[in-house]
Motif scaffolding. Structure first.
Motif, PDB file in Angstrom:
ATOM      1  N   ASP A 135     -14.337  12.021 -13.333  1.00  0.00           N
ATOM      2  CA  ASP A 135     -15.016  11.071 -12.461  1.00  0.00           C
ATOM      3  C   ASP A 135     -14.013  10.098 -11.838  1.00  0.00           C
ATOM      4  O   ASP A 135     -14.062   9.822 -10.630  1.00  0.00           O
ATOM      5  N   LEU A 136     -13.089   9.589 -12.620  1.00  0.00           N
ATOM      6  CA  LEU A 136     -12.071   8.682 -12.113  1.00  0.00           C
ATOM      7  C   LEU A 136     -11.203   9.376 -11.068  1.00  0.00           C
ATOM      8  O   LEU A 136     -10.925   8.818  -9.998  1.00  0.00           O
ATOM      9  N   ALA A 137     -10.795  10.592 -11.344  1.00  0.00           N
ATOM     10  CA  ALA A 137      -9.970  11.346 -10.399  1.00  0.00           C
ATOM     11  C   ALA A 137     -10.719  11.579  -9.090  1.00  0.00           C
ATOM     12  O   ALA A 137     -10.137  11.453  -8.002  1.00  0.00           O
ATOM     13  N   MET A 138     -11.988  11.891  -9.165  1.00  0.00           N
ATOM     14  CA  MET A 138     -12.785  12.121  -7.959  1.00  0.00           C
ATOM     15  C   MET A 138     -12.958  10.824  -7.171  1.00  0.00           C
ATOM     16  O   MET A 138     -12.873  10.821  -5.938  1.00  0.00           O
ATOM     17  N   ARG A 139     -13.170   9.716  -7.862  1.00  0.00           N
ATOM     18  CA  ARG A 139     -13.300   8.424  -7.175  1.00  0.00           C
ATOM     19  C   ARG A 139     -11.996   8.035  -6.492  1.00  0.00           C
ATOM     20  O   ARG A 139     -11.993   7.538  -5.362  1.00  0.00           O
ATOM     21  N   GLN A 140     -10.887   8.271  -7.167  1.00  0.00           N
ATOM     22  CA  GLN A 140      -9.583   7.951  -6.581  1.00  0.00           C
ATOM     23  C   GLN A 140      -9.300   8.826  -5.368  1.00  0.00           C
ATOM     24  O   GLN A 140      -8.781   8.348  -4.353  1.00  0.00           O
ATOM     25  N   ALA A 141      -9.652  10.090  -5.448  1.00  0.00           N
ATOM     26  CA  ALA A 141      -9.462  11.002  -4.316  1.00  0.00           C
ATOM     27  C   ALA A 141     -10.327  10.562  -3.137  1.00  0.00           C
ATOM     28  O   ALA A 141      -9.875  10.581  -1.981  1.00  0.00           O
ATOM     29  N   ALA A 142     -11.547  10.167  -3.408  1.00  0.00           N
ATOM     30  CA  ALA A 142     -12.440   9.708  -2.344  1.00  0.00           C
ATOM     31  C   ALA A 142     -11.888   8.442  -1.698  1.00  0.00           C
ATOM     32  O   ALA A 142     -11.926   8.292  -0.465  1.00  0.00           O
ATOM     33  N   GLN A 143     -11.358   7.522  -2.505  1.00  0.00           N
ATOM     34  CA  GLN A 143     -10.788   6.294  -1.960  1.00  0.00           C
ATOM     35  C   GLN A 143      -9.559   6.583  -1.109  1.00  0.00           C
ATOM     36  O   GLN A 143      -9.374   5.994  -0.045  1.00  0.00           O
ATOM     37  N   ARG A 144      -8.712   7.513  -1.565  1.00  0.00           N
ATOM     38  CA  ARG A 144      -7.542   7.891  -0.772  1.00  0.00           C
ATOM     39  C   ARG A 144      -7.959   8.467   0.582  1.00  0.00           C
ATOM     40  O   ARG A 144      -7.347   8.188   1.606  1.00  0.00           O
ATOM     41  N   GLU A 145      -9.021   9.272   0.574  1.00  0.00           N
ATOM     42  CA  GLU A 145      -9.506   9.850   1.825  1.00  0.00           C
ATOM     43  C   GLU A 145     -10.049   8.760   2.747  1.00  0.00           C
ATOM     44  O   GLU A 145      -9.798   8.776   3.956  1.00  0.00           O
ATOM     45  N   LEU A 146     -10.773   7.794   2.198  1.00  0.00           N
ATOM     46  CA  LEU A 146     -11.267   6.681   3.015  1.00  0.00           C
ATOM     47  C   LEU A 146     -10.105   5.875   3.600  1.00  0.00           C
ATOM     48  O   LEU A 146     -10.138   5.489   4.773  1.00  0.00           O
ATOM     49  N   ASP A 147      -9.087   5.623   2.784  1.00  0.00           N
ATOM     50  CA  ASP A 147      -7.913   4.893   3.251  1.00  0.00           C
ATOM     51  C   ASP A 147      -7.192   5.671   4.351  1.00  0.00           C
ATOM     52  O   ASP A 147      -6.770   5.092   5.359  1.00  0.00           O
ATOM     53  N   ARG A 148      -7.064   6.972   4.160  1.00  0.00           N
ATOM     54  CA  ARG A 148      -6.410   7.818   5.157  1.00  0.00           C
ATOM     55  C   ARG A 148      -7.189   7.795   6.463  1.00  0.00           C
ATOM     56  O   ARG A 148      -6.615   7.645   7.540  1.00  0.00           O
ATOM     57  N   GLN A 149      -8.499   7.890   6.386  1.00  0.00           N
ATOM     58  CA  GLN A 149      -9.336   7.880   7.586  1.00  0.00           C
ATOM     59  C   GLN A 149      -9.262   6.529   8.289  1.00  0.00           C
ATOM     60  O   GLN A 149      -9.182   6.461   9.514  1.00  0.00           O
ATOM     61  N   ARG A 150      -9.256   5.442   7.518  1.00  0.00           N
ATOM     62  CA  ARG A 150      -9.156   4.102   8.103  1.00  0.00           C
ATOM     63  C   ARG A 150      -7.822   3.937   8.834  1.00  0.00           C
ATOM     64  O   ARG A 150      -7.767   3.422   9.950  1.00  0.00           O
ATOM     65  N   TYR A 151      -6.743   4.400   8.213  1.00  0.00           N
ATOM     66  CA  TYR A 151      -5.420   4.328   8.830  1.00  0.00           C
ATOM     67  C   TYR A 151      -5.402   5.135  10.129  1.00  0.00           C
ATOM     68  O   TYR A 151      -4.910   4.669  11.154  1.00  0.00           O
ATOM     69  N   PHE A 152      -5.957   6.333  10.104  1.00  0.00           N
ATOM     70  CA  PHE A 152      -6.003   7.187  11.287  1.00  0.00           C
ATOM     71  C   PHE A 152      -6.812   6.524  12.398  1.00  0.00           C
ATOM     72  O   PHE A 152      -6.397   6.514  13.566  1.00  0.00           O
ATOM     73  N   ASP A 153      -7.974   5.968  12.051  1.00  0.00           N
ATOM     74  CA  ASP A 153      -8.819   5.305  13.045  1.00  0.00           C
ATOM     75  C   ASP A 153      -8.095   4.123  13.685  1.00  0.00           C
ATOM     76  O   ASP A 153      -8.185   3.912  14.906  1.00  0.00           O
ATOM     77  N   GLU A 154      -7.372   3.340  12.887  1.00  0.00           N
ATOM     78  CA  GLU A 154      -6.612   2.212  13.420  1.00  0.00           C
ATOM     79  C   GLU A 154      -5.499   2.695  14.341  1.00  0.00           C
ATOM     80  O   GLU A 154      -5.249   2.098  15.402  1.00  0.00           O
ATOM     81  N   LEU A 155      -4.833   3.765  13.959  1.00  0.00           N
ATOM     82  CA  LEU A 155      -3.761   4.330  14.775  1.00  0.00           C
ATOM     83  C   LEU A 155      -4.294   4.796  16.124  1.00  0.00           C
ATOM     84  O   LEU A 155      -3.733   4.481  17.180  1.00  0.00           O
ATOM     85  N   VAL A 156      -5.393   5.529  16.106  1.00  0.00           N
ATOM     86  CA  VAL A 156      -5.993   6.017  17.348  1.00  0.00           C
ATOM     87  C   VAL A 156      -6.424   4.837  18.218  1.00  0.00           C
ATOM     88  O   VAL A 156      -6.213   4.833  19.433  1.00  0.00           O
ATOM     89  N   SER A 157      -6.990   3.810  17.615  1.00  0.00           N
ATOM     90  CA  SER A 157      -7.404   2.623  18.349  1.00  0.00           C
ATOM     91  C   SER A 157      -6.211   1.938  19.014  1.00  0.00           C
ATOM     92  O   SER A 157      -6.284   1.529  20.183  1.00  0.00           O
ATOM     93  N   ASP A 158      -5.105   1.813  18.290  1.00  0.00           N
ATOM     94  CA  ASP A 158      -3.902   1.193  18.842  1.00  0.00           C
ATOM     95  C   ASP A 158      -3.319   2.013  19.987  1.00  0.00           C
ATOM     96  O   ASP A 158      -2.893   1.462  21.007  1.00  0.00           O
TER      97      ASP A 158
END
Length: 62
Positions: free
Chosen positions: A10-33
């Motif tokens: 469960d911890l590993a899955m939560r961490q993986a999900a958070q990494r994916e959210l962080d990656r998507q947020r970074y990508f969205d900010e990059l595209v916006s810039d």
């Protein structure tokens, strides 16, 4: 599956999900810039780098 194994899974899955959210947020900010940069170019809100540096040198007496 033991409760200890489940907790680790469960911890590993939560961490993986958070990494994916962080990656998507970074990508969205990059595209916006990048999009904002293209809008600046299209609107003529840019200046040649050499002109900018010359202006800064003149402004600061360098």
């Amino acid at each position: 599956m033991t409760s200890k194994t489940f907790k680790r899974y469960d911890l590993a899955m939560r961490q993986a999900a958070q990494r994916e959210l962080d990656r998507q947020r970074y990508f969205d900010e990059l595209v916006s810039d990048v999009r904002a940069g293209f809008e600046d170019i299209a609107a003529g809100r840019t200046q040649d780098a050499f002109e900018s540096l010359a202006d800064l040198r003149a402004k600061h007496g360098l």
